[in-house]
Design a protein around this motif. Structure first.
Motif, PDB file in Angstrom:
ATOM      1  N   GLY A  43       1.105  -1.396  -0.088  1.00  0.00           N
ATOM      2  CA  GLY A  43      -0.233  -0.366  -0.214  1.00  0.00           C
ATOM      3  C   GLY A  43       1.258   1.726  -0.499  1.00  0.00           C
ATOM      4  O   GLY A  43       0.130   1.818  -0.625  1.00  0.00           O
ATOM      5  N   LEU A  44       1.618   1.665   1.207  1.00  0.00           N
ATOM      6  CA  LEU A  44       3.003   2.679   0.964  1.00  0.00           C
ATOM      7  C   LEU A  44       3.110   2.736  -0.680  1.00  0.00           C
ATOM      8  O   LEU A  44       3.970   3.935  -0.523  1.00  0.00           O
ATOM      9  CB  LEU A  44       4.052   2.585   2.084  1.00  0.00           C
ATOM     10  N   ALA A  45       3.926   1.365  -0.919  1.00  0.00           N
ATOM     11  CA  ALA A  45       4.227   1.959  -2.006  1.00  0.00           C
ATOM     12  C   ALA A  45       3.757   2.439  -3.635  1.00  0.00           C
ATOM     13  O   ALA A  45       4.642   2.915  -3.780  1.00  0.00           O
ATOM     14  CB  ALA A  45       4.494   0.926  -2.893  1.00  0.00           C
ATOM     15  N   LEU A  46       2.355   2.063  -3.240  1.00  0.00           N
ATOM     16  CA  LEU A  46       1.289   3.230  -4.154  1.00  0.00           C
ATOM     17  C   LEU A  46       1.192   4.402  -4.269  1.00  0.00           C
ATOM     18  O   LEU A  46      -0.172   4.755  -4.292  1.00  0.00           O
ATOM     19  CB  LEU A  46      -0.203   2.192  -3.845  1.00  0.00           C
ATOM     20  N   VAL A  47       1.923   4.662  -2.475  1.00  0.00           N
ATOM     21  CA  VAL A  47       1.342   6.664  -2.687  1.00  0.00           C
ATOM     22  C   VAL A  47       1.754   6.911  -3.748  1.00  0.00           C
ATOM     23  O   VAL A  47       2.841   7.244  -3.730  1.00  0.00           O
ATOM     24  CB  VAL A  47       2.059   6.470  -1.202  1.00  0.00           C
ATOM     25  N   GLY A  48       1.093   8.401  -4.215  1.00  0.00           N
ATOM     26  CA  GLY A  48       0.613   9.603  -5.186  1.00  0.00           C
ATOM     27  C   GLY A  48       0.837   8.467  -5.810  1.00  0.00           C
ATOM     28  O   GLY A  48       1.167   8.954  -7.257  1.00  0.00           O
ATOM     29  N   ALA A  49       0.572   7.256  -6.450  1.00  0.00           N
ATOM     30  CA  ALA A  49       0.220   6.864  -7.839  1.00  0.00           C
ATOM     31  C   ALA A  49      -1.638   6.624  -8.412  1.00  0.00           C
ATOM     32  O   ALA A  49      -2.104   7.618  -8.037  1.00  0.00           O
ATOM     33  CB  ALA A  49       0.552   5.087  -7.104  1.00  0.00           C
ATOM     34  N   ASP A  50      -1.590   6.684  -9.577  1.00  0.00           N
ATOM     35  CA  ASP A  50      -2.368   6.946  -9.998  1.00  0.00           C
ATOM     36  C   ASP A  50      -3.075   5.206  -9.835  1.00  0.00           C
ATOM     37  O   ASP A  50      -2.525   4.884  -9.707  1.00  0.00           O
ATOM     38  CB  ASP A  50      -2.432   6.780 -11.891  1.00  0.00           C
ATOM     39  N   MET A  51      -4.278   5.448  -9.892  1.00  0.00           N
ATOM     40  CA  MET A  51      -5.137   4.840  -9.339  1.00  0.00           C
ATOM     41  C   MET A  51      -5.551   3.207 -10.413  1.00  0.00           C
ATOM     42  O   MET A  51      -5.987   2.260  -9.625  1.00  0.00           O
ATOM     43  CB  MET A  51      -7.256   5.021  -9.098  1.00  0.00           C
ATOM     44  N   HIS A  52      -5.783   3.801 -11.853  1.00  0.00           N
ATOM     45  CA  HIS A  52      -5.318   2.371 -12.695  1.00  0.00           C
ATOM     46  C   HIS A  52      -3.902   1.921 -12.310  1.00  0.00           C
ATOM     47  O   HIS A  52      -4.352  -0.060 -11.738  1.00  0.00           O
ATOM     48  CB  HIS A  52      -5.371   3.045 -13.776  1.00  0.00           C
ATOM     49  N   ASP A  53      -2.561   2.266 -11.552  1.00  0.00           N
ATOM     50  CA  ASP A  53      -1.451   1.904 -11.194  1.00  0.00           C
ATOM     51  C   ASP A  53      -1.636   1.267  -9.435  1.00  0.00           C
ATOM     52  O   ASP A  53      -2.116  -0.357  -9.925  1.00  0.00           O
ATOM     53  CB  ASP A  53      -0.388   2.632 -10.772  1.00  0.00           C
ATOM     54  N   THR A  54      -2.805   1.000  -9.461  1.00  0.00           N
ATOM     55  CA  THR A  54      -3.374   0.867  -7.874  1.00  0.00           C
ATOM     56  C   THR A  54      -4.186  -0.541  -7.811  1.00  0.00           C
ATOM     57  O   THR A  54      -3.764  -1.778  -7.871  1.00  0.00           O
ATOM     58  CB  THR A  54      -3.915   2.247  -7.166  1.00  0.00           C
ATOM     59  N   ALA A  55      -4.738  -0.687  -9.033  1.00  0.00           N
ATOM     60  CA  ALA A  55      -5.840  -1.280  -9.664  1.00  0.00           C
ATOM     61  C   ALA A  55      -5.248  -2.535 -10.292  1.00  0.00           C
ATOM     62  O   ALA A  55      -5.478  -3.893  -9.826  1.00  0.00           O
ATOM     63  CB  ALA A  55      -7.151  -0.784 -10.064  1.00  0.00           C
ATOM     64  N   VAL A  56      -4.364  -2.047 -11.267  1.00  0.00           N
ATOM     65  CA  VAL A  56      -3.205  -3.342 -11.251  1.00  0.00           C
ATOM     66  C   VAL A  56      -2.046  -3.969 -10.573  1.00  0.00           C
ATOM     67  O   VAL A  56      -2.283  -5.453 -10.582  1.00  0.00           O
ATOM     68  CB  VAL A  56      -2.068  -2.762 -12.869  1.00  0.00           C
ATOM     69  N   ALA A  57      -1.609  -3.141  -9.788  1.00  0.00           N
ATOM     70  CA  ALA A  57      -0.698  -4.174  -8.791  1.00  0.00           C
ATOM     71  C   ALA A  57      -1.598  -5.103  -7.750  1.00  0.00           C
ATOM     72  O   ALA A  57      -1.740  -6.354  -7.428  1.00  0.00           O
ATOM     73  CB  ALA A  57      -0.110  -3.420  -7.730  1.00  0.00           C
ATOM     74  N   MET A  58      -2.926  -4.336  -7.584  1.00  0.00           N
ATOM     75  CA  MET A  58      -3.825  -5.144  -6.242  1.00  0.00           C
ATOM     76  C   MET A  58      -4.801  -6.699  -7.469  1.00  0.00           C
ATOM     77  O   MET A  58      -4.191  -7.493  -6.945  1.00  0.00           O
ATOM     78  CB  MET A  58      -6.018  -4.144  -5.706  1.00  0.00           C
ATOM     79  N   ILE A  63      -6.489 -10.142  -6.472  1.00  0.00           N
ATOM     80  CA  ILE A  63      -7.879  -9.431  -5.875  1.00  0.00           C
ATOM     81  C   ILE A  63      -9.051  -9.813  -7.131  1.00  0.00           C
ATOM     82  O   ILE A  63      -8.257  -8.228  -8.120  1.00  0.00           O
ATOM     83  CB  ILE A  63      -7.239  -8.192  -5.048  1.00  0.00           C
ATOM     84  N   GLU A  64      -9.227 -10.027  -7.099  1.00  0.00           N
ATOM     85  CA  GLU A  64     -10.434 -10.757  -8.324  1.00  0.00           C
ATOM     86  C   GLU A  64     -11.631  -9.398  -8.535  1.00  0.00           C
ATOM     87  O   GLU A  64     -12.512 -10.284  -8.317  1.00  0.00           O
ATOM     88  CB  GLU A  64     -11.010 -11.966  -7.986  1.00  0.00           C
ATOM     89  N   MET A  65     -11.459  -8.612  -9.434  1.00  0.00           N
ATOM     90  CA  MET A  65     -11.637  -7.415  -9.013  1.00  0.00           C
ATOM     91  C   MET A  65     -11.557  -6.873 -11.167  1.00  0.00           C
ATOM     92  O   MET A  65     -10.453  -6.706 -11.150  1.00  0.00           O
ATOM     93  CB  MET A  65     -11.940  -6.588  -8.344  1.00  0.00           C
ATOM     94  N   GLU A  66     -12.620  -6.607 -10.936  1.00  0.00           N
ATOM     95  CA  GLU A  66     -12.280  -5.707 -12.475  1.00  0.00           C
ATOM     96  C   GLU A  66     -11.241  -4.208 -11.833  1.00  0.00           C
ATOM     97  O   GLU A  66     -11.953  -3.704 -10.890  1.00  0.00           O
ATOM     98  CB  GLU A  66     -13.329  -4.913 -13.450  1.00  0.00           C
ATOM     99  N   ALA A  67     -10.904  -3.824 -12.907  1.00  0.00           N
ATOM    100  CA  ALA A  67     -10.288  -2.663 -12.297  1.00  0.00           C
ATOM    101  C   ALA A  67     -10.796  -1.058 -11.674  1.00  0.00           C
ATOM    102  O   ALA A  67     -10.565  -1.164 -11.162  1.00  0.00           O
ATOM    103  CB  ALA A  67      -9.604  -2.303 -13.417  1.00  0.00           C
ATOM    104  N   ALA A  68     -12.008  -1.145 -12.760  1.00  0.00           N
ATOM    105  CA  ALA A  68     -12.654   0.005 -12.858  1.00  0.00           C
ATOM    106  C   ALA A  68     -13.697  -0.411 -11.552  1.00  0.00           C
ATOM    107  O   ALA A  68     -14.033   0.655 -10.695  1.00  0.00           O
ATOM    108  CB  ALA A  68     -13.799   0.328 -14.013  1.00  0.00           C
TER     109      ALA A  68
END
Length: 217
Positions: A43-58, A63-68
Motif C-alpha cells: 500500500g505504501l509503495a502506491l502512495v501518490g500513484a494513479d488509481m489505475h496503477d493501484t488496480a493493476v498492482a492489486m 484480488i479478483e475484481m475488474e479494475a474500474a
C-alpha cells in the motif's frame, strides 16, 4: 524584492489530509473480500500513484475484481470515511486560514477523484480552496505536470508564480515539471534525498511569509 506569491497548489492525500492510512485500510478490505494477499508495504509503495496503477498492482496480488470496479470500491470507502471526519495534517488549516486572510487563492491538484477533492475543499476554512483538479479532469495524472498546470490555468495564474506542496515522489516530479516552486512535506512515502524542491518537515507553524520566501529563494 520578493516575488509575488500568486497561489498555492496543494496535493491532497498525505499533504492536506492524512488519508493514506484510510486508502490502505480500504485496500485490505477488498483483499479480504475478494481474495489475494496484501501488505502495508504494498500500500505504501502506491502512495501518490494513479488509481489505475493501484488496480493493476492489486489484481497482480490476486484480488479478483475488474479494475474500474476495484477503483470505485476503494474510492467510495475513502469518501464515506471522509464524510465522517477529515483528518487534516498538522498546520494545514491554520496555513489555509492565513492564506485566506492574505487573499491568496489555493487549488487542489490530486490523483484522487474530483468528488473526493471537492469534499475536502468544502471542509477547508471558508474561501480557502477555489479550484479542484481531480484525476478525471486531466488527460494525464502525476507524475505528469498537467494537474498542476491545469490548476494554475483555472486560477488564472502562471505555475511559475505558485508554490506547490507535495508528499510523494510522483507528486514532486509533477510539481517540479510544472515550474512551480515545490515544497516537500514528508509523510508516509519515501522521498528522494535531494532534488529541485525544498524540504519542510512539517507545515505546523508555517506562515504565508514562509511561502513567499520559498518562492523568492
Amino acid at each position: 524584492m520578493p516575488s509575488r506569491l500568486a497561489a498555492v497548489l496543494w496535493d491532497m492525500d498525505g499533504t492536506l489530509i492524512d488519508s493514506e492510512p484510510i486508502w490502505i485500510a480500504q485496500q485490505f478490505v477488498l483483499a479480504e473480500q475478494h481474495g489475494g494477499t496484501w501488505t502495508t508495504e504494498q500500500g505504501l509503495a502506491l502512495v501518490g500513484a494513479d488509481m489505475h496503477d493501484t488496480a493493476v498492482a492489486m489484481q497482480a496480488a490476486g484480488i479478483e475484481m475488474e479494475a474500474a470496479e476495484l477503483v470505485a470500491a476503494i474510492e467510495r470507502g475513502v469518501i464515506d470515511s471522509l464524510r465522517d471526519e477529515v483528518p487534516w495534517r498538522p498546520g494545514v488549516r491554520e496555513l489555509l486560514a492565513d492564506l485566506v486572510r492574505e487573499g491568496i487563492p489555493c487549488a487542489i491538484a490530486t490523483t484522487s477523484s474530483h468528488e473526493m477533492a471537492a469534499l475536502v475543499a468544502a471542509a477547508a476554512p471558508d474561501g480557502a480552496i477555489s479550484v479542484v483538479v481531480g484525476a478525471e479532469d486531466v488527460a494525464r495524472t502525476k507524475p505528469s505536470p498537467e494537474p498542476y498546470l491545469r490548476a494554475a490555468e483555472l486560477l488564472g495564474v502562471r505555475a511559475e508564480d505558485c508554490v506547490a506542496v507535495e508528499d510523494s515522489p510522483n507528486g514532486l516530479a509533477a510539481a517540479i515539471a510544472s515550474g512551480a516552486t515545490t515544497i516537500a512535506v514528508p509523510n508516509d512515502a519515501v522521498l528522494p534525498e535531494s532534488g529541485d524542491f525544498l524540504l519542510w518537515p512539517t507545515l505546523a507553524g508555517r506562515t504565508v511569509e514562509d511561502l513567499r520566501d520559498s518562492l523568492s529563494g
